[in-house]
Motif scaffolding. Structure first.
Motif, PDB file in Angstrom:
ATOM      1  N   GLN A 244       0.828  -1.204   0.000  1.00  0.00           N
ATOM      2  CA  GLN A 244       0.000   0.000   0.000  1.00  0.00           C
ATOM      3  C   GLN A 244       0.864   1.256   0.000  1.00  0.00           C
ATOM      4  N   VAL A 245       0.381   2.289  -0.691  1.00  0.00           N
ATOM      5  CA  VAL A 245       1.042   3.594  -0.633  1.00  0.00           C
ATOM      6  C   VAL A 245       0.790   4.178   0.750  1.00  0.00           C
ATOM      7  N   THR A 246       1.860   4.444   1.471  1.00  0.00           N
ATOM      8  CA  THR A 246       1.730   4.924   2.843  1.00  0.00           C
ATOM      9  C   THR A 246       2.038   6.406   2.983  1.00  0.00           C
ATOM     10  N   TYR A 247       2.623   6.984   1.931  1.00  0.00           N
ATOM     11  CA  TYR A 247       2.857   8.428   1.933  1.00  0.00           C
ATOM     12  C   TYR A 247       2.678   8.939   0.511  1.00  0.00           C
ATOM     13  N   ALA A 248       1.878   9.979   0.368  1.00  0.00           N
ATOM     14  CA  ALA A 248       1.694  10.635  -0.930  1.00  0.00           C
ATOM     15  C   ALA A 248       1.713  12.136  -0.686  1.00  0.00           C
ATOM     16  N   GLY A 249       2.817  12.758  -1.021  1.00  0.00           N
ATOM     17  CA  GLY A 249       2.949  14.188  -0.794  1.00  0.00           C
ATOM     18  C   GLY A 249       2.239  15.006  -1.861  1.00  0.00           C
ATOM     19  N   ARG A 250       2.306  16.309  -1.700  1.00  0.00           N
ATOM     20  CA  ARG A 250       1.772  17.210  -2.712  1.00  0.00           C
ATOM     21  C   ARG A 250       2.780  17.358  -3.842  1.00  0.00           C
ATOM     22  N   PHE A 251       2.298  17.826  -4.981  1.00  0.00           N
ATOM     23  CA  PHE A 251       3.217  18.114  -6.069  1.00  0.00           C
ATOM     24  C   PHE A 251       4.101  19.303  -5.692  1.00  0.00           C
ATOM     25  N   SER A 252       5.318  19.269  -6.187  1.00  0.00           N
ATOM     26  CA  SER A 252       6.239  20.380  -5.972  1.00  0.00           C
ATOM     27  C   SER A 252       5.761  21.606  -6.735  1.00  0.00           C
ATOM     28  N   GLU A 253       6.403  22.716  -6.474  1.00  0.00           N
ATOM     29  CA  GLU A 253       6.162  23.898  -7.287  1.00  0.00           C
ATOM     30  C   GLU A 253       6.744  23.673  -8.682  1.00  0.00           C
ATOM     31  N   LEU A 254       6.354  24.505  -9.623  1.00  0.00           N
ATOM     32  CA  LEU A 254       6.813  24.353 -11.001  1.00  0.00           C
ATOM     33  C   LEU A 254       8.328  24.555 -11.061  1.00  0.00           C
ATOM     34  N   PRO A 255       9.087  23.561 -11.528  1.00  0.00           N
ATOM     35  CA  PRO A 255      10.550  23.722 -11.600  1.00  0.00           C
ATOM     36  C   PRO A 255      10.951  24.853 -12.537  1.00  0.00           C
ATOM     37  N   GLY A 256      12.136  25.384 -12.292  1.00  0.00           N
ATOM     38  CA  GLY A 256      12.610  26.507 -13.090  1.00  0.00           C
ATOM     39  C   GLY A 256      13.504  26.118 -14.241  1.00  0.00           C
ATOM     40  N   LYS A 257      13.608  24.813 -14.540  1.00  0.00           N
ATOM     41  CA  LYS A 257      14.465  24.396 -15.647  1.00  0.00           C
ATOM     42  C   LYS A 257      13.977  23.066 -16.194  1.00  0.00           C
ATOM     43  N   ASP A 258      14.400  22.761 -17.414  1.00  0.00           N
ATOM     44  CA  ASP A 258      14.066  21.478 -18.019  1.00  0.00           C
ATOM     45  C   ASP A 258      14.873  20.365 -17.353  1.00  0.00           C
ATOM     46  N   TYR A 259      14.270  19.186 -17.295  1.00  0.00           N
ATOM     47  CA  TYR A 259      14.967  18.039 -16.720  1.00  0.00           C
ATOM     48  C   TYR A 259      14.378  16.766 -17.310  1.00  0.00           C
ATOM     49  N   ASP A 260      15.162  15.708 -17.278  1.00  0.00           N
ATOM     50  CA  ASP A 260      14.622  14.372 -17.534  1.00  0.00           C
ATOM     51  C   ASP A 260      15.187  13.352 -16.549  1.00  0.00           C
ATOM     52  N   VAL A 261      15.981  13.829 -15.582  1.00  0.00           N
ATOM     53  CA  VAL A 261      16.533  12.985 -14.524  1.00  0.00           C
ATOM     54  C   VAL A 261      16.280  13.669 -13.187  1.00  0.00           C
ATOM     55  N   VAL A 262      15.833  12.893 -12.201  1.00  0.00           N
ATOM     56  CA  VAL A 262      15.661  13.389 -10.835  1.00  0.00           C
ATOM     57  C   VAL A 262      16.545  12.550  -9.924  1.00  0.00           C
ATOM     58  N   LEU A 263      17.327  13.218  -9.093  1.00  0.00           N
ATOM     59  CA  LEU A 263      18.261  12.543  -8.196  1.00  0.00           C
ATOM     60  C   LEU A 263      17.950  12.958  -6.764  1.00  0.00           C
ATOM     61  N   LEU A 264      17.788  11.974  -5.883  1.00  0.00           N
ATOM     62  CA  LEU A 264      17.507  12.219  -4.469  1.00  0.00           C
ATOM     63  C   LEU A 264      18.579  11.553  -3.620  1.00  0.00           C
ATOM     64  N   GLN A 265      18.813  12.107  -2.429  1.00  0.00           N
ATOM     65  CA  GLN A 265      19.638  11.408  -1.446  1.00  0.00           C
ATOM     66  C   GLN A 265      19.162  11.778  -0.058  1.00  0.00           C
ATOM     67  N   GLY A 266      19.273  10.820   0.872  1.00  0.00           N
ATOM     68  CA  GLY A 266      18.769  11.078   2.211  1.00  0.00           C
ATOM     69  C   GLY A 266      19.036   9.936   3.161  1.00  0.00           C
ATOM     70  N   LEU A 267      18.093   9.741   4.091  1.00  0.00           N
ATOM     71  CA  LEU A 267      18.231   8.736   5.143  1.00  0.00           C
ATOM     72  C   LEU A 267      16.947   7.920   5.210  1.00  0.00           C
ATOM     73  N   MET A 268      17.066   6.618   4.940  1.00  0.00           N
ATOM     74  CA  MET A 268      15.944   5.682   4.970  1.00  0.00           C
ATOM     75  C   MET A 268      16.217   4.675   6.085  1.00  0.00           C
ATOM     76  N   PRO A 269      15.621   4.871   7.276  1.00  0.00           N
ATOM     77  CA  PRO A 269      15.978   4.041   8.432  1.00  0.00           C
ATOM     78  C   PRO A 269      15.772   2.548   8.210  1.00  0.00           C
ATOM     79  N   GLU A 270      14.703   2.168   7.513  1.00  0.00           N
ATOM     80  CA  GLU A 270      14.409   0.753   7.268  1.00  0.00           C
ATOM     81  C   GLU A 270      14.311   0.508   5.765  1.00  0.00           C
ATOM     82  N   PRO A 271      14.721  -0.672   5.315  1.00  0.00           N
ATOM     83  CA  PRO A 271      14.692  -0.943   3.878  1.00  0.00           C
ATOM     84  C   PRO A 271      13.319  -1.343   3.343  1.00  0.00           C
ATOM     85  N   ASP A 272      12.342  -1.564   4.241  1.00  0.00           N
ATOM     86  CA  ASP A 272      11.050  -2.122   3.820  1.00  0.00           C
ATOM     87  C   ASP A 272      10.095  -1.050   3.301  1.00  0.00           C
ATOM     88  N   MET A 273      10.581  -0.245   2.373  1.00  0.00           N
ATOM     89  CA  MET A 273       9.742   0.765   1.735  1.00  0.00           C
ATOM     90  C   MET A 273      10.302   1.047   0.352  1.00  0.00           C
TER      91      MET A 273
END
Length: 375
Positions: free
Chosen positions: A45-74
């Motif tokens: 099940q989807v357990t988190y669904a955020g709002r859409f971001s604001e309109l980006p200020g540039k063209d893109y075709d790749v999105v890169l994220l990095q952060g902290l995911m305490p548990e791998p079960d997501m």
């Protein structure tokens, strides 16, 4: 004068990448690091669904994220907003993902084509036992062409690349340096490009704040993996990284081109402080970290004859808030400490034993010396 202006004039084709400030996706009412409250639900099940971001200020075709995911079960998914009211939202394809044992992760997604559409973050439960907080330190909107460090790929050699010893800080450096072998660095993806340092730049990693030496070692490994495999760069971006305990880690060899300031890497030594020194994070810049930074800065200044006007904060060379408002507020202090005149160290001369002449005068001289020593 020419030497002082070079950092602002150079735009080498081999050095257009940067690291240190990635907040391309803006979400109303939220600031970085983003904290997503993930509730444990049924598997799938989807357990988190955020709002859409604001309109980006540039063209893109790749999105890169990095952060902290305490548990791998997501699972972390991204949706691009439909281009019209009647168009369906588009699921972006995940093209890369890595999670380290301490929870540090990066993820890369590919949009079907170049776009400027807002992005939504979704998290799916894959068997969570408890509620979790997923932290996103940074987001980047890129194009496929950004996922490399050079304008054209270098020829791949089948022989193992062994960097020349003179590329590295020598063993006699006046500060303790934890070498690449100690934190088990991977080799560069291709041969390094030499450069001659003549200025240096202060950064923050804008991410995890290590609590122990082992934690800092894992963070070094994560940053290198993120830079090499997430961003497609040759190696870790910086030349030195310093943790809150003042440990100095060797990144790229000092005499090779880094990848830490867009279009300003040739001759530029990158020194990055682990942690996030910008609101609302406000990590603590410790005295140990400051002392180590000053030691490294003095070494760069003295070894390569760097003028005080050639010591920069990242934001002074590009559009970024790196190294964060808290660290940037200390730039005057750091410049003063790095460039403070150093008093020569006193040289101890061992005392020479007094040779007494033979004969009846010896006893008189002994009494005189005793008198002078005991006054």
């Amino acid at each position: 004068m020419i030497k002082l202006l070079l950092p602002l004039l150079l735009a080498p084709v081999l050095a257009y990448a940067q690291a240190g400030d990635e907040k391309d996706l803006v979400f109303a009412g939220q600031s970085y690091p983003l904290t997503l409250d993930v509730k444990a639900k049924s598997d799938g099940q989807v357990t988190y669904a955020g709002r859409f971001s604001e309109l980006p200020g540039k063209d893109y075709d790749v999105v890169l994220l990095q952060g902290l995911m305490p548990e791998p079960d997501m699972r972390l998914d991204l949706l691009g907003k439909g281009r019209s009211f009647f168009a369906a939202d588009v699921e972006y394809r995940q093209t890369g993902f890595r999670r380290f044992p301490n929870g540090r992760f990066w993820a890369r997604y590919k949009a079907p084509s170049l776009t400027r559409q807002p992005v939504k973050i979704l998290v799916t439960d894959l068997g969570l036992k408890n509620n979790q907080s997923l932290v996103i330190y940074a987001t980047e909107l890129l194009t496929e062409g950004d996922l490399r460090e050079r304008e054209a790929p270098a020829e791949v050699s089948t022989a193992a690349y062994v960097p020349e010893p003179d590329l590295f800080v020598p063993a006699a450096a006046p500060f303790k340096l934890h070498r690449r072998a100690e934190w088990k660095a991977n080799p560069p993806k291709e041969a390094y490009t030499r450069h001659a340092p003549f200025f240096f730049t202060l950064h923050h990693t804008q991410a995890h704040y290590p609590k122990t030496f082992d934690d800092a070692v894992i963070e070094m490994q994560f940053i290198q993996d993120f830079h090499q495999n997430g961003r497609g760069w040759n190696d870790i971006a910086y030349h030195f990284l310093i943790d809150p305990a003042g440990n100095v880690f060797e990144g790229r060899p000092i005499n090779v081109l880094g990848s830490h300031v867009k279009n300003r890497n040739t001759g530029n030594v990158g020194i990055s402080i682990m942690g996030n020194y910008h609101a609302p994070a406000h990590d603590k810049f410790t005295q140990l970290t400051q002392d180590s930074f000053v030691a490294v800065g003095r070494y760069v200044k003295d070894t390569y004859t760097v003028n005080i006007s050639s010591f920069y904060a990242h934001r002074e060379l590009g559009k970024t808030d790196c190294p964060g408002d808290d660290l940037y507020a200390k730039m005057s202090l750091l410049r003063g400490l790095v460039y403070a005149p150093q008093l020569p160290q006193p040289v101890e001369v061992p005392a020479q034993p007094v040779q007494l002449p033979p004969g009846p005068q010896a006893e008189s001289l002994r009494q005189l010396l005793y008198y002078l020593e005991t006054r």
